[in-house]
Design an enzyme around this catalytic site. Structure first.
Site, PDB file in Angstrom:
ATOM      1  N   SER A   1      25.767 -48.821  63.354  1.00  0.00           N
ATOM      2  CA  SER A   1      24.315 -48.857  63.534  1.00  0.00           C
ATOM      3  C   SER A   1      23.944 -50.004  64.447  1.00  0.00           C
ATOM      4  O   SER A   1      24.688 -50.994  64.550  1.00  0.00           O
ATOM      5  CB  SER A   1      23.643 -49.037  62.165  1.00  0.00           C
ATOM      6  OG  SER A   1      22.287 -49.376  62.292  1.00  0.00           O
TER       7      SER A   1
ATOM      8  N   TYR B   1      22.769 -53.972  54.242  1.00  0.00           N
ATOM      9  CA  TYR B   1      23.121 -52.811  55.057  1.00  0.00           C
ATOM     10  C   TYR B   1      23.673 -53.256  56.416  1.00  0.00           C
ATOM     11  O   TYR B   1      24.733 -52.800  56.848  1.00  0.00           O
ATOM     12  CB  TYR B   1      21.904 -51.919  55.257  1.00  0.00           C
ATOM     13  CG  TYR B   1      22.098 -50.833  56.287  1.00  0.00           C
ATOM     14  CD1 TYR B   1      22.854 -49.705  55.986  1.00  0.00           C
ATOM     15  CD2 TYR B   1      21.530 -50.937  57.553  1.00  0.00           C
ATOM     16  CE1 TYR B   1      23.043 -48.700  56.930  1.00  0.00           C
ATOM     17  CE2 TYR B   1      21.709 -49.937  58.499  1.00  0.00           C
ATOM     18  CZ  TYR B   1      22.466 -48.823  58.188  1.00  0.00           C
ATOM     19  OH  TYR B   1      22.664 -47.834  59.116  1.00  0.00           O
TER      20      TYR B   1
ATOM     21  N   THR C   1      26.612 -33.220  54.379  1.00  0.00           N
ATOM     22  CA  THR C   1      25.757 -32.159  53.846  1.00  0.00           C
ATOM     23  C   THR C   1      24.340 -32.202  54.396  1.00  0.00           C
ATOM     24  O   THR C   1      23.579 -31.254  54.226  1.00  0.00           O
ATOM     25  CB  THR C   1      25.695 -32.215  52.308  1.00  0.00           C
ATOM     26  OG1 THR C   1      25.178 -33.489  51.910  1.00  0.00           O
ATOM     27  CG2 THR C   1      27.085 -32.000  51.695  1.00  0.00           C
TER      28      THR C   1
ATOM     29  N   GLY D   1      30.057 -37.372  54.218  1.00  0.00           N
ATOM     30  CA  GLY D   1      28.601 -37.363  54.075  1.00  0.00           C
ATOM     31  C   GLY D   1      27.948 -36.377  55.010  1.00  0.00           C
ATOM     32  O   GLY D   1      26.951 -36.694  55.672  1.00  0.00           O
TER      33      GLY D   1
ATOM     34  N   GLY E   1      21.447 -34.605  57.346  1.00  0.00           N
ATOM     35  CA  GLY E   1      21.213 -35.692  58.301  1.00  0.00           C
ATOM     36  C   GLY E   1      22.190 -35.750  59.456  1.00  0.00           C
ATOM     37  O   GLY E   1      22.600 -34.724  60.012  1.00  0.00           O
ATOM     38  N   ILE E   2      22.564 -36.963  59.832  1.00  0.00           N
ATOM     39  CA  ILE E   2      23.454 -37.163  60.966  1.00  0.00           C
ATOM     40  C   ILE E   2      24.791 -36.487  60.737  1.00  0.00           C
ATOM     41  O   ILE E   2      25.361 -35.874  61.642  1.00  0.00           O
ATOM     42  CB  ILE E   2      23.643 -38.673  61.232  1.00  0.00           C
ATOM     43  CG1 ILE E   2      22.323 -39.309  61.697  1.00  0.00           C
ATOM     44  CG2 ILE E   2      24.729 -38.907  62.282  1.00  0.00           C
ATOM     45  CD1 ILE E   2      22.376 -40.815  61.825  1.00  0.00           C
TER      46      ILE E   2
END
Length: 264
Positions: free
Chosen positions: A141, A154, A16, A14, A18-19
Site C-alpha cells: 500500500s 496498518y 472473494t 483474500g 474487492g481487490i
C-alpha cells in the site's frame, strides 16, 4: 500486448471480494487456473459463482482457509499443492487512535497482513524454484511509505511487506522466479466505503464523501479519486506474466500518484 497465462495455476489470497476478486478475474481472463481463497467454504463458492459471471469460461478452484493461521494455510496448500503465481492479497485495515492500539491488535495485524504471506511464500517458493519459473507478489500500500496517522498499525504492517518482498527476491535470485510488492493507492472497495464514512460525514452521498475524503485525508493524490480494483489488477496480471521477467525485488506503484516521489 496480450498476456497469456494458459497452463499456469494462480492462488490469490483474500479473493472473494474487492481487490482480490478483481485480481482473480484478471488472471482468469488471461487464461490462468485461479484458486479462490476466503475463510469459509460457502463464501468461496458464492464468490466463484459471481466471478464466473464476468469470466464464464474461467477455471476457478475453491481454496477455503484462514491463511492467517497455520491450520488454515495448511488446508489451502492441501487444496492447491503447487502454484506458479502467488498473490498475497489478504489484508485488514481500520482507523484507530494510535495510543489506543493494543498489543493484541498489533499482533493481529502482523499475523494477517505479514505472516500469512510469509507462510505461503515458504510453502510455494521451493516448487517454483525447482520448476524454474514463478511469480510471487505482495499487495502492499501507499501506506507502507506514507504512514497514515489514523492507522499506524496498518501502515507498519505494509512497510514490513516491502522488506519481506525484497528479502525473498534475493533468496530467489537467478531461479526464474520473480518476487515483487505492489503499492496500491486508495482503492474503491466496500470496506473502503465504510472506512471513508468513519472519517467524513455519514450523511454525504457517496460521490461527495469520496471527494471530501480525498481532499481532507489523501490530498497528495494526483488522480484525485479512488482507484478501481480492476486498475490494481491490471498491474498484477502484467507482473504475473512472462513480459515482467526482468522486474523483481521491486516495489511497483499503482497509487494514482499519491506517493510524492519521482522514483518508483
Amino acid at each position: 500486448m496480450r498476456v497469456d497465462l494458459s497452463g499456469k495455476t494462480a492462488l490469490v489470497t483474500g479473493s472473494t471480494q474487492g481487490i482480490g476478486a478483481a485480481i482473480a478475474t484478471g488472471l482468469a481472463a488471461a487464461g490462468a487456473r485461479v484458486a479462490i481463497n476466503g475463510r469459509s467454504e460457502t463464501g468461496v463458492h458464492k464468490a466463484i459463482a459471481r466471478l464466473r459471471e464476468d469470466v464464464p469460461d474461467a477455471n476457478f478452484l475453491p481454496a477455503p482457509g484462514d491463511v492467517s493461521e497455520e491450520a488454515g494455510a495448511a488446508q489451502v496448500v492441501e487444496e492447491v499443492p503447487d502454484a506458479d503465481i502467488l498473490v498475497n492479497n489478504l489484508g485488514i485495515f481500520g482507523a484507530q487512535e494510535p495510543l489506543d492500539i493494543t498489543d493484541a491488535e498489533w499482533r493481529h495485524y502482523f499475523e494477517v497482513n505479514v505472516l500469512a504471506a510469509v507462510r505461503l511464500t515458504r510453502a510455494y517458493l521451493p516448487g517454483m524454484t525447482e520448476r524454474g519459473w514463478g511469480r510471487i507478489q505482495y499487495i502492499a500500500s501507499d501506506s507502507a511509505i506514507v504512514i497514515p496517522a489514523e492507522m499506524i498499525h496498518y501502515g507498519v504492517s505494509k512497510t514490513a511487506l516491502l522488506g519481506v518482498s525484497r528479502g525473498f527476491a534475493k533468496h530467489a535470485a537467478g531461479t526464474g522466479v520473480t518476487v515483487n510488492a505492489v503499492l496500491a493507492g486508495p482503492t474503491h472497495t466496500g470496506g473502503v466505503e465504510e472506512f471513508v464514512y468513519e472519517l467524513v460525514d455519514k450523511d454525504l452521498p457517496w460521490d461527495e464523501a469520496q471527494r471530501e475524503f480525498m481532499k481532507r485525508h489523501r490530498p497528495q493524490s494526483l488522480l484525485q479519486r479512488l482507484i478501481e480494483p480492476a486498475e490494481i489488477a491490471h498491474l498484477v496480471v502484467y507482473l504475473s506474466s512472462p513480459f515482467a521477467s526482468a522486474t523483481t525485488g521491486a516495489a511497483v506503484r499503482v497509487d494514482g500518484g499519491y506517493v510524492d516521489s519521482i522514483v518508483p
